[in-house]
Motif scaffolding. Structure first.
Motif, mmCIF file in Angstrom:
data_model
loop_
_atom_site.group_PDB
_atom_site.id
_atom_site.type_symbol
_atom_site.label_atom_id
_atom_site.label_comp_id
_atom_site.label_asym_id
_atom_site.label_seq_id
_atom_site.Cartn_x
_atom_site.Cartn_y
_atom_site.Cartn_z
ATOM 1 N N PHE A 49 -4.411 32.352 -1.125
ATOM 2 C CA PHE A 49 -5.534 33.241 -1.389
ATOM 3 C C PHE A 49 -5.929 33.080 -2.847
ATOM 4 N N ASP A 50 -7.039 33.654 -3.221
ATOM 5 C CA ASP A 50 -7.533 33.535 -4.584
ATOM 6 C C ASP A 50 -6.540 34.176 -5.544
ATOM 7 N N GLY A 51 -5.831 33.342 -6.275
ATOM 8 C CA GLY A 51 -4.876 33.857 -7.242
ATOM 9 C C GLY A 51 -3.428 33.830 -6.795
ATOM 10 N N GLY A 52 -3.154 33.223 -5.633
ATOM 11 C CA GLY A 52 -1.755 33.212 -5.240
ATOM 12 C C GLY A 52 -1.485 32.616 -3.872
ATOM 13 N N ILE A 53 -0.243 32.781 -3.442
ATOM 14 C CA ILE A 53 0.230 32.273 -2.158
ATOM 15 C C ILE A 53 1.092 33.354 -1.510
ATOM 16 N N GLU A 61 10.216 36.944 13.202
ATOM 17 C CA GLU A 61 11.147 38.065 13.109
ATOM 18 C C GLU A 61 10.362 39.375 13.109
ATOM 19 N N THR A 62 10.974 40.433 13.620
ATOM 20 C CA THR A 62 10.292 41.722 13.702
ATOM 21 C C THR A 62 9.941 42.250 12.324
ATOM 22 N N GLY A 63 10.847 42.073 11.362
ATOM 23 C CA GLY A 63 10.633 42.625 10.026
ATOM 24 C C GLY A 63 9.588 41.906 9.209
ATOM 25 N N GLN A 64 9.222 40.693 9.593
ATOM 26 C CA GLN A 64 8.173 39.907 8.924
ATOM 27 C C GLN A 64 8.244 40.031 7.398
ATOM 28 N N ARG A 65 9.394 39.625 6.836
ATOM 29 C CA ARG A 65 9.540 39.668 5.375
ATOM 30 C C ARG A 65 8.552 38.701 4.725
ATOM 31 N N ALA A 66 7.764 39.232 3.815
ATOM 32 C CA ALA A 66 6.739 38.437 3.134
ATOM 33 C C ALA A 66 7.130 38.229 1.675
ATOM 34 N N SER A 67 6.796 37.060 1.160
ATOM 35 C CA SER A 67 7.040 36.711 -0.232
ATOM 36 C C SER A 67 5.727 36.250 -0.848
ATOM 37 N N HIS A 68 5.655 36.327 -2.178
ATOM 38 C CA HIS A 68 4.391 36.025 -2.829
ATOM 39 C C HIS A 68 4.557 35.276 -4.139
ATOM 40 N N LEU A 69 3.582 34.433 -4.400
ATOM 41 C CA LEU A 69 3.404 33.804 -5.706
ATOM 42 C C LEU A 69 2.083 34.309 -6.259
ATOM 43 N N LEU A 70 2.137 34.830 -7.494
ATOM 44 C CA LEU A 70 0.929 35.275 -8.172
ATOM 45 C C LEU A 70 0.700 34.416 -9.403
ATOM 46 N N ASN A 71 -0.495 33.854 -9.524
ATOM 47 C CA ASN A 71 -0.831 33.096 -10.720
ATOM 48 C C ASN A 71 -0.956 34.032 -11.913
ATOM 49 N N ARG A 170 -6.909 43.680 -13.427
ATOM 50 C CA ARG A 170 -8.058 42.811 -13.665
ATOM 51 C C ARG A 170 -8.613 42.158 -12.389
ATOM 52 N N ASN A 171 -7.779 41.982 -11.357
ATOM 53 C CA ASN A 171 -8.326 41.444 -10.111
ATOM 54 C C ASN A 171 -8.002 42.317 -8.899
ATOM 55 N N GLY A 172 -7.571 43.552 -9.169
ATOM 56 C CA GLY A 172 -7.383 44.506 -8.080
ATOM 57 C C GLY A 172 -6.274 44.159 -7.115
ATOM 58 N N THR A 173 -5.196 43.538 -7.627
ATOM 59 C CA THR A 173 -4.071 43.177 -6.766
ATOM 60 C C THR A 173 -3.028 44.287 -6.775
ATOM 61 N N LEU A 174 -2.582 44.655 -5.600
ATOM 62 C CA LEU A 174 -1.529 45.656 -5.437
ATOM 63 C C LEU A 174 -0.461 45.064 -4.525
ATOM 64 N N ASN A 214 -8.488 45.490 -4.464
ATOM 65 C CA ASN A 214 -9.275 44.504 -3.729
ATOM 66 C C ASN A 214 -8.433 43.815 -2.672
ATOM 67 N N ARG A 215 -7.124 43.758 -2.924
ATOM 68 C CA ARG A 215 -6.187 43.179 -1.953
ATOM 69 C C ARG A 215 -4.871 43.941 -2.060
ATOM 70 N N ILE A 216 -4.199 44.076 -0.927
ATOM 71 C CA ILE A 216 -2.890 44.723 -0.888
ATOM 72 C C ILE A 216 -1.904 43.759 -0.257
ATOM 73 N N LEU A 217 -0.917 43.368 -1.028
ATOM 74 C CA LEU A 217 0.173 42.531 -0.548
ATOM 75 C C LEU A 217 1.360 43.435 -0.249
ATOM 76 N N VAL A 218 2.112 43.092 0.778
ATOM 77 C CA VAL A 218 3.234 43.939 1.183
ATOM 78 C C VAL A 218 4.488 43.096 1.385
ATOM 79 N N GLY A 219 5.622 43.758 1.344
ATOM 80 C CA GLY A 219 6.891 43.057 1.529
ATOM 81 C C GLY A 219 7.227 42.788 2.974
ATOM 82 N N HIS A 220 6.472 43.410 3.891
ATOM 83 C CA HIS A 220 6.704 43.240 5.323
ATOM 84 C C HIS A 220 5.362 43.138 6.034
ATOM 85 N N GLY A 221 4.982 41.901 6.382
ATOM 86 C CA GLY A 221 3.720 41.668 7.055
ATOM 87 C C GLY A 221 2.745 40.901 6.172
#
Length: 264
Positions: A49-53, A61-71, A170-174, A214-221
């Protein structure tokens, strides 16, 4: 600015909202699937996505653990990372890794292994002692993530429950590790985002009041990239009203997930 503190519980018309979480529905989940798959990932789901992965190491898996890279200005940061086969190549394509952060007491995950490969410490907020105790790498305590512009806010609604909400104005990332999620064992009905289990009793309105994401990233999903503020508003407004349905559908699965997390 949309207030997230005083809004009453009300219905939210999600019919016009884009489907940004394609694997969150249906809300039913199979009892024979592990909440958390501890095997080596062989088919991760990766989204740029714009600014990360964003990646789900074990998308089934049911828990759908999500990980993120932020530029960031000083290089990319990893948030609550699970390791995947081509992670280093993806990091190198963005730049030299600036840091690795663990933002939940239950998300130490693979931070150690990644930190060792990149000769970096692991950043842990001062209040996450359980997470720090589970990291063998050098630990740095901080409430910001280097020069990335990401700031950390504590959330500890219950004894033994602690996490850090990461925000970049600055880019509305949560980024919300546990309190909000889009995985099947969080959401009911038309919810695109939901409060976790018991947190529905007293949804964290004041915590999220300052944010208009503007975007919400979560640890599950998977993350919410369309109408994110509306999805957050709906998650808070409908939390208590939808609690009985959430308990009926997801109570046993959330208990299994809790015991699995406590064992790590």
């Amino acid at each position: 600015m949309l207030s997230l503190v005083e809004a009453p519980e009300s219905d939210f018309d999600a019919s016009a909202a884009a489907v940004t979480n394609p694997i969150q529905h249906p809300n039913e989940h199979r009892g024979d699937m592990p909440v958390y798959d501890r095997s080596a990932p062989d088919n991760p789901r990766v989204t740029e996505f714009d600014g990360g992965i964003e990646w789900l190491a074990h998308p089934d898996e049911t828990g759908q653990r999500a990980s993120h890279l932020l530029n960031g200005a000083g290089g990319p940061w990893l948030l609550d990372p699970l390791d995947i086969p081509d992670l280093d190549e993806r990091i190198d394509a963005v730049g030299d890794l600036a840091g690795i952060a663990v933002l939940s007491n239950y998300h130490a995950r693979d931070a150690d292994a990644i930190a060792a490969r990149h000769d970096l410490p692991v950043t842990v907020p001062p209040w996450l002692d359980r997470a720090a105790d589970r990291v063998d790498a050098s630990v740095e305590r901080a409430t910001t993530l280097g020069d990335s512009g990401v700031e950390l806010t504590r959330y500890n609604p219950l004894p033994g429950y602690d996490e850090a909400i990461a925000s970049r104005e600055r880019n509305g990332t949560l980024y919300v590790p546990d309190a909000l999620g889009t995985a099947p064992f969080y959401t009911v009905g038309d919810e695109r985002l939901a409060c976790y289990g018991i947190l529905r009793i007293r949804p964290p309105r004041e915590l999220f009041a300052p944010f208009v994401p503007n975007r919400i990233l979560v640890g599950h999903g998977t993350g919410v990239f369309t109408d994110a503020t509306a999805a957050l508003q709906d998650a808070l407004d409908g939390a208590r009203r939808r609690l009985p349905t959430a308990i009926y559908r997801h109570g046993p699965t959330q208990l299994r997930g809790l015991f699995s997390a406590l064992g790590r």
